[in-house]
Design an enzyme around this catalytic site. Structure first.
Site, mmCIF file in Angstrom:
data_model
loop_
_atom_site.group_PDB
_atom_site.id
_atom_site.type_symbol
_atom_site.label_atom_id
_atom_site.label_comp_id
_atom_site.label_asym_id
_atom_site.label_seq_id
_atom_site.Cartn_x
_atom_site.Cartn_y
_atom_site.Cartn_z
ATOM 1 N N ASP A 133 40.773 -24.093 6.765
ATOM 2 C CA ASP A 133 40.726 -22.951 5.859
ATOM 3 C C ASP A 133 39.336 -22.837 5.209
ATOM 4 O O ASP A 133 38.752 -21.755 5.107
ATOM 5 C CB ASP A 133 41.818 -23.137 4.800
ATOM 6 N N LYS B 160 36.261 -19.887 5.503
ATOM 7 C CA LYS B 160 35.562 -19.249 4.380
ATOM 8 C C LYS B 160 34.056 -19.407 4.513
ATOM 9 O O LYS B 160 33.294 -18.466 4.278
ATOM 10 C CB LYS B 160 36.037 -19.846 3.055
#
Ligand code: ADP
Ligand code: ASP
Ligand code: MG
Length: 815
Positions: free
Chosen positions: A678, A682
């Site tokens: 994750d 980003k």
């Protein structure tokens, strides 16, 4: 003395006739008015249909019965039994006559314009006989007047031209010899020299009122209808249309000519010439002031007065070398059309003189085509002109107002509103008066276009965003709650209305053209929703073809991503908290941005990084203002922050992870956070926004987990492995504690390279102090060199993420 004209809906029902009588009673002290009445609402259309049915040997008797009943019902409701008979008898005679005429049409299979006018005239005659009798209960001097005898015209049946001098004389004489009467005059109908019935064109009762007004030098001509005057747009298309207090005659003429059917365009002429104000009022809202059409209107702040539209229009395009530099070509074309009574709605000519496009009503299109083919036969054969073709399925949208003349940028605003909403413009015309700019667009775009233009010009009014949402998990639910709570504030402070038009999760979907009530969206989705199907959902969203449309992806799934391009290409903005799209292949990321730019819509994904924190926006502002990013350092996993901030003292690692999951700080599957994936997404998105064409493989991730945890096949197994590896985590915790450092999982972008590493930092490091699930990001740039620009705050959780999505939604269309 005033003329009061009541339209179809104002004489269309028992209630409206009561209202009409009430309005007349109010005038008792004042000078006696003249009343002009239309046919009961819907009757003219119905008569027309019957006439056509009769000609086509189809049944008309049922419809005839229905309109007879419509009149009789009103009479029975509004007249005492003893007063009913004379009217019923008189109407019965009319209906028998009408039946005979229709039967003749049926027998001959022939319907001339002359016969059609005769048939239509019964609408006005019946309503006037009926209402004048009802009025007699309240005004002893009420008198029925067959207006067709007093308005004299040529024999252009269907839209006859008035012989003004003769008409005015007849009206004045009649009025003088009936000075003691309260006259109820039939609108719309007139007669030619031979005394045959003609009509003044559809909507012509307004014109009758103006003709009487001019003949009698009335003080005012009052047009009583079913809306609060002339509105900024057709209220059936634009819900937010509002009443205009004043218009000049020209403005009213332009608006009505281009479709604002509330007043018939020719009405303005006699009033203008005699300087008689026209006021449009609402029979059902008597106290509302309505719209004044008059000389010397005050200058208004509105950039345009109104937007009107003609639903169905056809265009013909004439092009060819034979036209270039040929003086008189256009003159020949248009005098031909005018001579043959083809009404040209709009003309545009390219400056090269190479082509002329003009618009006509669809009913006239084929006639125009054959006239041109005949008139220009030689040019066509010699190939100096291309054979013209008729194009159907089009509409005209016109913006109107005298201020346009003085205000630059009006057409820019019009075209950008249309462009942003994916409305293709086929032709443009600006009247030389500059009171009007009209565009021809596809008919299926009309409603969207009128709404978009209305929003663009009346910015101080509420703008509506039409939102379609995917996902009803934590974020979706929270967003709906926030939207509902904020609605009144938005309306008041941002002049904005956010309407959720569709919602879908993986099981069900529900779309409602009226908007979904957010106080019980879950119930509606459950009870009224159909089986979820993303392609179908998007198809229906596109079919609704709404202005200012936003597609919101509140999922973390792959499926919606495949539709983004299609959505953007349909001129619908996309707001997404789903990182999967922007962090997959670089080419796809670029394609989304390009599609948004090309179609003039927005693609916002602020919540892809740091939930609601202004990170993407800050980066974008830096880049746009010409700054250069030297380094980005960040802690962007709210989950890992939370875990490290709470992984202290006696606490065990897996317990803290579970707690984070229970608090909603993790992705649905906590492994996605802890394996760094994750975070990687980003960082990748940030790097791309900072101008680097990186792919996933270019990001180095130092795992913070032992291999066995990473290999776990299920969430349960994952927790078990965390527990098995407790010693590893304890070790990290103790090592950090002993050296008075803290554990931080830090992402770094430098020199176009991205790495994510587990570090122990001491209190000299800017990331030492970080609490809860906070994110922190520092931008070192050319401008922020010595002291980086830092954004810090809560970077996870449904509340802040939904708030970020919310902010993106209301930013749509702000540019
Ligand atoms: P009447 O029967 O009273 O003559 P019409 O049906 O001819 O009434 O005209 C009134 C209708 O015109 C309204 O009900 C409205 O739907 C429609 N309309 C279209 N454009 C406008 C506009 N710009 N302002 C007001 N009404 C409009
Ligand atoms: N009844 C006629 C029509 O419907 C005239 C009018 O209403 O003004 O066109
Ligand atoms: Mg009308």
């Amino acid at each position: 003395m005033n003329i009061l004209k009541f339209g179809g809906t104002s004489v269309g029902s028992v209630e409206s006739i009561r209202a009409l009588i009430g309005i007349l009673k109010e005038r008792k002290g004042a000078e006696k008015p003249v009343v002009v009445l239309s046919a009961m609402g819907g009757v003219t259309n119905s008569l027309l249909q019957m006439a056509e049915n009769a000609r086509n040997a189809q049944d008309y008797a049922d419809d005839l019965k229905k309109i007879e009943q419509k009149h009789f019902d009103v009479i029975r409701a509004l007249l005492p039994a003893i007063a009913q008979n004379p009217v019923l008898t008189r109407l019965k005679i009319y209906f028998n006559e009408l039946e005979d005429i229709l039967q003749s049409v049926y027998n001959l299979r022939e319907l001339s314009l002359q016969t059609k006018d005769l048939i239509l005239s019964y609408g006005e005659r019946c309503s006037n006989v009926m209402v004048s009798h009802i009025a007699r209960q309240h005004f002893a001097n009420a008198e029925y007047v067959d207006g067709s005898e007093l308005i004299k015209t040529d024999s252009n049946f269907g839209q006859a031209k008035v012989n003004t001098y003769l008409t005015e004389t007849l009206i004045r004489d009649f009025y003088e010899s009936n000075a003691d009467k309260l006259l109820f005059v039939t609108g719309f109908i007139s007669s030619n020299d031979e005394g045959r019935i003609t009509t003044l064109g559809r909507g012509g009762s307004d014109y009758t009122a103006a003709i009487w007004g001019a003949a009698l030098n009335a003080d005012e001509i009052e047009i009583w209808t079913d809306v609060d005057g002339m509105l900024t747009a057709d209220p059936r298309i634009v819900k937010k249309a509002f009443s205009l207090p004043e218009l000049s005659y020209t403005e009213a003429m332009e608006l009505s000519y281009f479709g604002a059917k509330v007043i018939y365009p020719p009405t303005m002429i006699p009033a203008f010439l005699k300087k008689i104000p026209i006021v449009i009022k609402n029979t059902f809202n008597v106290d509302f002031p309505g719209t004044y059409i008059k000389h010397g209107v005050q200058t208004s702040k509105l950039p345009i007065k109104g937007i009107s539209s003609i639903d169905e229009i056809s265009i013909l395009n004439l092009s060819g070398s034979g036209m270039v530099g040929k003086a008189g070509f256009a003159g020949r074309l248009f005098s031909l059309l005018s001579r043959e009574q083809v009404n040209v709605v709009l003309i545009t000519q390219s400056s090269s003189e190479h082509s002329i496009t003009f618009a006509v009503k669809p009913a006239d299109a084929l006639k125009a085509l054959s006239l041109i083919n005949r008139e220009f036969e030689l040019e066509l054969q010699a190939r100096k002109l291309e054979y013209p073709e008729v194009e159907n399925g089009l509409s005209v949208l016109a913006i109107v107002g005298e201020n346009m003349k003085r205000t630059p940028g009006i057409s820019g605003r019009l075209f950008s509103a249309l462009g942003r909403n994916g409305v293709n413009i086929r032709a443009i015309a600006q009247g030389s008066s500059e009171y009007n700019i009209s565009v021809i667009i596809g008919r299926s775009d009309l409603s969207k276009a009128v709404n978009a233009v209305h929003d663009a010009f009346y910015a101080d009014l509420k703008k509506t965003l039409n939102v379609f949402c995917l996902g009803t998990g934590n974020i979706g639910k929270t967003l709906f709650r926030q939207l509902q709570d904020q609605m009144p504030f938005l309306a008041q402070n941002n002049d904005l209305q956010v309407k959720v038009m569709g919602v879908s999760n993986t099981r069900k979907m529900y779309l409602n053209p009226e908007g979904i009530d957010l106080s019980n969206w879950e119930k509606s989705l459950q009870q009224k929703g159909q089986k979820a199907d993303l392609t179908e959902f998007i198809g229906q969203m596109k079919d609704m073809n709404l202005a200012n449309c936003v597609f919101v992806d509140n999922t973390a799934s792959h499926n919606p991503i495949q539709h983004y391009l299609d959505v953007l290409q349909s001129s619908i903005s996309v707001v997404t908290c789903n990182k999967i799209g922007n962090s997959a292949e670089y080419d796809q990321y670029v394609a989304f941005k390009q599609a948004a730019r090309k179609h003039g819509v927005d693609f916002y994904y602020e919540t892809n990084v740091g939930a609601g924190l202004p990170i993407i926006r800050t980066l974008k502002d830096l880049m746009m203002s010409g700054d250069r990013i030297a380094r980005i350092e960040a802690i962007l996993s709210g989950t890992i922050s939370y875990i490290f901030n709470n992984f202290k003292g006696e606490r065990l690692f897996h317990e803290v992870v579970k707690e984070a999951q229970d608090l909603g700080y993790t992705e649905p599957d906590p492994r996605d956070d802890l394996n760094g994936k994750d975070f990687m997404r980003k960082m990748l998105i940030l790097a791309r926004d900072a101008g680097y064409a990186l792919e996933e493989k270019d990001v180095t991730i130092e795992s913070m987990l032992p291999a066995a945890c990473l290999a776990a096949k299920s969430v349960d197994e994952f927790y078990a492995e965390l527990q098995n590896n407790a010693a590893y985590f304890e070790n990290l915790k103790n090592e950090a504690a002993q050296s008075q450092k803290v554990l931080r999982y830090i992402g770094k972008l430098e020199d176009g390279k991205v790495a994510i590493t587990l570090q122990m930092v001491d209190d000299a490091h800017p990331f030492f102090m970080l609490s809860g699930s906070d994110n922190i990001i520092s931008f070192t740039t050319d401008r922020y060199k010595d002291r980086p620009l830092v954004v810090k705050g809560p970077g996870a959780g449904a509340e802040v993420t939904a708030a970020g999505v919310f902010a993106d939604i209301i930013n749509v269309g702000k540019r």
